[in-house]
Design a protein around this motif. Sequence first.
Motif, PDB file in Angstrom:
ATOM      1  N   GLU A   9      -8.497   4.215  -7.551  1.00 55.24           N
ATOM      2  CA  GLU A   9      -7.887   3.719  -6.330  1.00 55.24           C
ATOM      3  C   GLU A   9      -7.303   5.022  -5.937  1.00 55.24           C
ATOM      4  OE1 GLU A   9      -6.796  -0.299  -6.836  1.00 55.24           O
ATOM      5  OE2 GLU A   9      -8.803  -0.563  -7.222  1.00 55.24           O
ATOM      6  N   TYR A  13      -4.405   2.763   2.345  1.00 56.68           N
ATOM      7  CA  TYR A  13      -4.491   1.572   3.179  1.00 56.68           C
ATOM      8  C   TYR A  13      -3.532   1.677   4.356  1.00 56.68           C
ATOM      9  CZ  TYR A  13      -6.739  -0.633  -0.807  1.00 56.68           C
ATOM     10  OH  TYR A  13      -7.589  -0.934  -1.837  1.00 56.68           O
ATOM     11  N   LYS A  25      -7.932   5.262  -5.610  1.00 53.02           N
ATOM     12  CA  LYS A  25      -8.958   5.012  -6.610  1.00 53.02           C
ATOM     13  C   LYS A  25     -10.258   5.632  -6.130  1.00 53.02           C
ATOM     14  CE  LYS A  25     -11.507   1.136  -8.642  1.00 53.02           C
ATOM     15  NZ  LYS A  25     -11.643  -0.318  -8.621  1.00 53.02           N
ATOM     16  N   GLU A 351      -9.225  -9.255   4.273  1.00 50.60           N
ATOM     17  CA  GLU A 351      -8.554  -9.522   2.997  1.00 50.60           C
ATOM     18  C   GLU A 351      -9.510  -9.896   1.865  1.00 50.60           C
ATOM     19  OE1 GLU A 351      -4.220 -11.151   3.233  1.00 50.60           O
ATOM     20  OE2 GLU A 351      -5.455 -12.300   4.634  1.00 50.60           O
ATOM     21  N   ASN A 354     -10.972  -6.695   0.502  1.00 47.51           N
ATOM     22  CA  ASN A 354     -10.029  -5.593   0.336  1.00 47.51           C
ATOM     23  C   ASN A 354      -9.998  -5.069  -1.100  1.00 47.51           C
ATOM     24  OD1 ASN A 354      -7.838  -3.827   0.645  1.00 47.51           O
ATOM     25  ND2 ASN A 354      -6.345  -5.459   0.328  1.00 47.51           N
ATOM     26  N   THR A 355      -9.996  -5.960  -2.070  1.00 42.02           N
ATOM     27  CA  THR A 355      -9.849  -5.557  -3.467  1.00 42.02           C
ATOM     28  C   THR A 355     -11.171  -5.285  -4.162  1.00 42.02           C
ATOM     29  OG1 THR A 355      -9.815  -7.874  -4.182  1.00 42.02           O
ATOM     30  CG2 THR A 355      -7.682  -6.834  -3.698  1.00 42.02           C
ATOM     31  N   ILE A 356     -12.297  -5.590  -3.508  1.00 39.98           N
ATOM     32  CA  ILE A 356     -13.589  -5.397  -4.174  1.00 39.98           C
ATOM     33  C   ILE A 356     -14.418  -4.289  -3.531  1.00 39.98           C
ATOM     34  CG2 ILE A 356     -13.677  -7.793  -4.956  1.00 39.98           C
ATOM     35  CD1 ILE A 356     -15.729  -8.350  -2.739  1.00 39.98           C
ATOM     36  N   SER A 358     -14.641  -0.234  -2.426  1.00 47.54           N
ATOM     37  CA  SER A 358     -14.095   1.103  -2.679  1.00 47.54           C
ATOM     38  C   SER A 358     -14.929   2.147  -1.966  1.00 47.54           C
ATOM     39  CB  SER A 358     -14.089   1.406  -4.182  1.00 47.54           C
ATOM     40  OG  SER A 358     -13.289   0.489  -4.898  1.00 47.54           O
ATOM     41  N   VAL A 370      -6.400  -2.808   6.691  1.00 45.55           N
ATOM     42  CA  VAL A 370      -6.656  -4.137   6.140  1.00 45.55           C
ATOM     43  C   VAL A 370      -6.267  -5.193   7.166  1.00 45.55           C
ATOM     44  CG1 VAL A 370      -6.163  -5.736   4.245  1.00 45.55           C
ATOM     45  CG2 VAL A 370      -6.188  -3.267   3.826  1.00 45.55           C
ATOM     46  N   ARG A 372      -5.398  -8.770   8.148  1.00 48.78           N
ATOM     47  CA  ARG A 372      -4.826  -9.923   7.438  1.00 48.78           C
ATOM     48  C   ARG A 372      -4.686 -11.116   8.371  1.00 48.78           C
ATOM     49  NH1 ARG A 372      -3.583  -8.105   2.630  1.00 48.78           N
ATOM     50  NH2 ARG A 372      -3.010  -5.919   2.310  1.00 48.78           N
TER      51      ARG A 372
END
Length: 372
Positions: A9, A13, A25, A351, A354-356, A358, A370, A372
């Motif tokens: 990471e 963001y 990352k 969203e 966002n976490t998956i 890179s 991001v 939301r």
Amino acid sequence: MNKRINNKENRRYIERKTTCTAKKKLVSIAMTAGMVSLFITGCGAKNKINTSTIFAMDTVMQIEIQGDEALLAEAEKRIRNIEDELSVTKEDSEIGRLNKEKSATLSEDGTKILQDALKVCEATDGSLDISVYPVLKAWGFTTGQFRVPSDDEIKELIANVDHSKIDVDYAGEKECSVRIDDNMQLDLGSVVKGYTGSYLAEFFREKGVTSGLINLGGNVECIGTKPDGDLWRVAIKSPFEDSKSGVLGVIETSDMAVITSGGYERFFEENGEKYWHILDPNTGKPARSGLASVTVVGRNGTVCDGLSTALFVMGEEKAEKFYKEYSTGNKGIAAFDLIMVTEDKKVYVTEGVNTIFSLTEEYADMDVSVIR
């Protein structure tokens, strides 16, 4: 006249309205020849994946499954059947007959695709319009005879672009009758590969396949996870010509369609100006919305395919508004998430991804907003 053809990471963001910095990352990816949209690692002998590569729907397709190799031959047969049924360039296809005779009965595949395509056309206020085919043809994108139509020619052609005038009579769940105006022609090419990917994924699941990837010219459909249980890593192609790696970033996911549209996919250059195949149905000209690419992630490949085109036409601001209204799946459009890349090298993600998602090392310094 100069003309060039191309068919081709540590992370920061910036939240919408609020700026913050998160732990960065880095993702480093090696890209080998022939590897366009997917990365498969960790497959030992006991986890062997059978592979089939074919050319259909005007693109190279790669299917990889952990399962009976005979299923690949059946999958190819089904791809050919869908192409024969719905190809706009085949005069004896269902769409070919419809465009010639102005009425036709569509098969189960055609009916399902048409239903979802028209939902996207309506929801996006025509940013996707499956009746834009005559305009696309005038530009030469269906024939390879590339040219820039005159403004008068385009004006005359877009007068007949209107998805709301397509008359559909659903005789049952498995077929429908379609009628169109005399000066109208339809093309399901903007959604057919997305449909085909989801269709094949469901076929494989019914046959017991729990791990596989379907790559239909950049339209990627994941089945389960990799054989070792890890998530599939699907590469998002860089839309920028100066990219060293060719990859913008990676999504780690399972059981999802990941579909990207961008002006870099198919274009020609004339007198120093680039013209791509994604047309704005309102102008009849290549969409110039400030976006370089749009990736849509969801479980309905047809919808993802259609939205990747429609939201590219809309541009970032309108696409964000559309996402906030429709992304949950409660307004007739299947749930979805987005990755949007602007021409000035900014990235917007929703969203759900966002976490998956890179960025690769090459693009690690790009700002990621991001939504939301």
